[in-house]
Design an enzyme around this catalytic site. Sequence first.
Site, short mmCIF file in Angstrom:
data_model
loop_
_atom_site.label_atom_id
_atom_site.label_comp_id
_atom_site.label_asym_id
_atom_site.label_seq_id
_atom_site.Cartn_x
_atom_site.Cartn_y
_atom_site.Cartn_z
CG HIS A 64 -1.82 -1.11 1.38
ND1 HIS A 64 -2.78 -1.39 0.43
CD2 HIS A 64 -1.94 -2.06 2.33
CE1 HIS A 64 -3.45 -2.47 0.80
NE2 HIS A 64 -2.96 -2.90 1.94
CG HIS A 94 2.81 6.04 5.75
ND1 HIS A 94 2.48 6.13 7.08
CD2 HIS A 94 1.78 6.63 5.07
CE1 HIS A 94 1.30 6.72 7.20
NE2 HIS A 94 0.86 7.05 5.99
CG HIS A 96 -0.44 8.62 1.34
ND1 HIS A 96 -1.30 7.55 1.38
CD2 HIS A 96 -0.09 8.87 2.63
CE1 HIS A 96 -1.48 7.17 2.64
NE2 HIS A 96 -0.75 7.96 3.43
CG HIS A 119 0.66 10.79 6.15
ND1 HIS A 119 -0.35 10.04 5.60
CD2 HIS A 119 0.39 12.08 5.83
CE1 HIS A 119 -1.20 10.85 4.97
NE2 HIS A 119 -0.75 12.10 5.09
CB THR A 201 -5.80 8.72 4.75
OG1 THR A 201 -4.51 8.10 4.69
CG2 THR A 201 -5.69 10.10 5.36
CB THR A 202 -5.54 3.23 4.94
OG1 THR A 202 -5.00 2.98 6.24
CG2 THR A 202 -4.52 3.97 4.08
S1 BO1 Z 1 -2.46 7.61 7.85
O1 BO1 Z 1 -1.30 8.32 8.34
O2 BO1 Z 1 -3.74 8.22 8.14
N1 BO1 Z 1 -2.34 7.43 6.27
C1 BO1 Z 1 -2.44 6.04 8.60
C2 BO1 Z 1 -3.31 5.10 8.11
C3 BO1 Z 1 -3.34 3.86 8.68
C4 BO1 Z 1 -2.53 3.54 9.74
C5 BO1 Z 1 -1.63 4.48 10.24
C6 BO1 Z 1 -1.59 5.75 9.66
N2 BO1 Z 1 -2.66 2.28 10.22
C7 BO1 Z 1 -2.12 1.71 11.39
C8 BO1 Z 1 -2.47 0.24 11.38
C9 BO1 Z 1 -1.94 -0.44 12.60
C10 BO1 Z 1 -0.46 -0.15 12.75
C11 BO1 Z 1 -0.25 1.35 12.73
C12 BO1 Z 1 1.20 1.76 12.89
O3 BO1 Z 1 -0.75 1.90 11.53
O4 BO1 Z 1 -3.89 0.09 11.35
O5 BO1 Z 1 -2.17 -1.82 12.56
O6 BO1 Z 1 0.04 -0.71 13.96
O7 BO1 Z 1 1.99 1.25 11.88
ZN ZN Z 2 -0.71 8.11 5.40
#
Ligand code: BO1
Ligand code: ZN
Length: 259
Positions: A64, A94, A96, A119, A201-202
């Site tokens: 992703h 990470h 996008h 992010h 956002t996921t």
């Molecule tokens: S975001 O920054 O809004 N794009 C975003 C989206 C999803 C996650 C984190 C940031 N997901 C979570 C997972 C967890 C995991 C955590 C840290 O990120 O749902 O399982 O532990 O990596």
């Molecule tokens: Zn993100």
Amino acid sequence: GRDFSYNGIMGPKDWSTEYSSCKGKHQSPINIDILHVKKVKLPSLNLHNFNKIPNITHIENNGHTVYFTIDTEENIPTIDGGPLSSSYQFSQLHYHWGDNDSYGSEDSFNGKYFPMELHVVFFKQEYKNIKEAMLKSDGLAVMAFFFEVSKPNPAYQELSLLLNTIQKPHTKANLTTPIALQDFIQTANTHEYYVYNGSLTTPPCLEVVTWLDFYDPIQISHDQLESFRQLEDLEGNSLSHNFRPVQPIGDRIVWFTSD
Ligand code: BO1
Ligand code: ZN
């Protein structure tokens, strides 16, 4: 069920069938209408340990996005101040991005997108770990930085090469020269930023995030962006459209502060 994606079956319109929070009223990303932003004076936002070099830095393609975590118990980066009621601890960072330079960011500004968004994810330290924090409305804070296409960014040079080694999903690499968190954000000014309450956002789209969107963009070259686009997703396609469409702002206010 099946994993989420950014197009076709289980694309953004279908996320709420398996993750009900994705149809909530305070979702991210959003378009920020600059004219309707409210200026606010906040205490200064403090960044701690952003210059400490961790022992090991892992980079992983999870199908992703590409994300980094650090393996350390000491000198973990934290943030406090600004709109935050207490200290938040670094979890991962990470990106996008889009398949061309005209879009790729998640939040937009007056309808304008940037080609990539970083992010940097933090969780509220008193909640012990990110899993617990994700159950609380003030559990997470995410620092968002926007990229503009410009000259090559020296801090992203080794990263660009390393991305070629994790082309396939679920592959990982270690950085030979570990980098400090500060290097990812370069000299970006962290005093001018937008603040709003939103969601992951996921999936699972939990509405637990204080978003901090920094005004000052980070520079990256077109070729460096291309190294992100050559990653592959779980279907073997180019991983080059991993941003969610903007969601209704609803009753929310976006604040802007310059410390
Ligand atoms: S975001 O920054 O809004 N794009 C975003 C989206 C999803 C996650 C984190 C940031 N997901 C979570 C997972 C967890 C995991 C955590 C840290 O990120 O749902 O399982 O532990 O990596
Ligand atoms: Zn993100």
